[in-house]
Enzyme design. Sequence first.
Site, PDB file in Angstrom:
ATOM      1  N   HIS A  74     -10.461  17.388 -10.619  1.00  0.00           N
ATOM      2  CA  HIS A  74      -9.926  17.580  -9.269  1.00  0.00           C
ATOM      3  C   HIS A  74      -9.546  16.188  -8.762  1.00  0.00           C
ATOM      4  CE1 HIS A  74     -13.020  20.791  -9.580  1.00  0.00           C
ATOM      5  NE2 HIS A  74     -12.310  21.486  -8.719  1.00  0.00           N
ATOM      6  N   ASP A  86     -12.514  14.256  -7.581  1.00  0.00           N
ATOM      7  CA  ASP A  86     -13.537  13.812  -8.547  1.00  0.00           C
ATOM      8  C   ASP A  86     -13.325  12.369  -8.958  1.00  0.00           C
ATOM      9  OD1 ASP A  86     -14.175  16.521  -8.699  1.00  0.00           O
ATOM     10  OD2 ASP A  86     -12.952  16.819 -10.489  1.00  0.00           O
TER      11      ASP A  86
HETATM   12  C1  XUL Z   1     -15.825  26.750  -8.994  1.00  0.00           C
HETATM   13  C2  XUL Z   1     -15.027  26.409 -10.171  1.00  0.00           C
HETATM   14  C3  XUL Z   1     -14.139  25.240 -10.040  1.00  0.00           C
HETATM   15  C4  XUL Z   1     -12.833  25.391 -10.708  1.00  0.00           C
HETATM   16  C5  XUL Z   1     -11.872  24.260 -10.439  1.00  0.00           C
HETATM   17  O1  XUL Z   1     -16.663  27.819  -9.178  1.00  0.00           O
HETATM   18  O2  XUL Z   1     -15.128  27.024 -11.197  1.00  0.00           O
HETATM   19  O3  XUL Z   1     -14.830  24.133 -10.517  1.00  0.00           O
HETATM   20  O4  XUL Z   1     -12.973  25.507 -12.085  1.00  0.00           O
HETATM   21  O5  XUL Z   1     -11.701  24.045  -9.093  1.00  0.00           O
END
Ligand code: XUL
Length: 438
Positions: A100, A103
């Site tokens: 993300h 992150d």
């Molecule tokens: C949340 C989840 C996230 C997604 C990416 O449950 O799985 O980490 O994979 O935003």
Amino acid sequence: MNKYFSNINHIPFEGSDSTNPLAFKYYDENKIIAGKKMKDHLRFAMSYWHTMTGQGQDPFGSPTMERPYNDLDGMDLSKARVEAAFELMSKLSIGYFCFHDLDISPEGKSLQEKYDNLDIIVDLILEKMNETGIKCLWGTTNAFSHPRFVHGASTSPNANVFAFAAAQVKKAMEITKKLGGENYVFWGGREGYETLLNTDMGLELDNLARFLTMARDYAKKIGFTGQLLIEPKPMEPTKHQYDFDASTVLSFLRKYNLQDDFKLNIEANHATLAGHTFHHEIYTSRINNALGSIDANQGDLLLGWDTDQFPTNIYDSTLCMYEVLKKGGIAPGGLNFDSKVRRGSFQSDDLFISYIVGMDTFAKGLLVANNLLVDRVLEDFISNRYSSYNNGIGKEIIDGVTDFEKLADYALEHDQIKNVSGRQELLEDIVNRYIYKS
Ligand code: XUL
Ligand code: CO
């Protein structure tokens, strides 16, 4: 690269008799299975958020993770994490990562500062990618942690939040493109509702579709050719997430005419939260030509939330890889370990051991699934089970050359019906046998 985890060497493959916790028992990356290297079947990815950013906090307690860069903060911490991430992936032979925007670098005090931070870290990541050959499986946006997203992002009642989320996705997509990301994921962080007493569900769903349509158009505009993916999840953080499960997302995409632009990223723990098996969600996606990628983890059936544990269940990994093989491979998707070490497993070597067990679980699953497919164990059983549709009245149904009147005439003459056993336990026994012997 031996700075942060210097007490851990490159993880070797030692075979199934090894008792070394820091060795692979089944994951032999260059072993050829069904004409392809194991690593190309599995396309393992590290999740940046759980592995580098997550610190073991839970609603009842503070961070616990002991990491060699814990004394740093701000951009220094972000830079150290980049180096540590590539060291970890190299030592574990993990070929991809997923991230993300939030992150990899600090939020900053303004949107511009957030952009600037990202640019610095992305350049560093690019350097490390070139040095190691590790690639980006997918990028995504965190539009759920900051308080501004308290009521959602594109489904917020506040249009300024919609705009902010758009600015974030725009940038995250540009970064993902710069890093050569092969996919871009939309997980609806807080796209859902807590109570219908204050919610215009129709408007929120239309806005979610408007947002995804603009995102699709922007991807085209900048020449981002990666696959766009939606990751279903039924609940958490909101009581009801709009992307509930694969079927819900597929009907949403079709309603808004987005079905040709988006596929699905299926996560094991999200499947079980939705009351489905992992296999069901992957299968549903595959038969709708929508299986894009996989978030490999597992939940705890005694707990009703997303525990994101490293996958250790051979049965689940077998059936997952069975679907992947039937699809002809998961690329350009992969298997992203959206998994985190337990809060009590706070040493750095726990991180390595967790990836090893997760990778071995899927490597073993691949071996079992391939043997099942080669021997056509389930395939032959299933095609035989439906053989009444190969000729006679069954074929007429399939060919669309009958109707209720003709069927009723037929039924009047064939009303003494005999069924055949489904043989579930026999098949479970056979699958177990393949697990033991593969
Ligand atoms: C949340 C989840 C996230 C997604 C990416 O449950 O799985 O980490 O994979 O935003
Ligand atoms: Co996920």
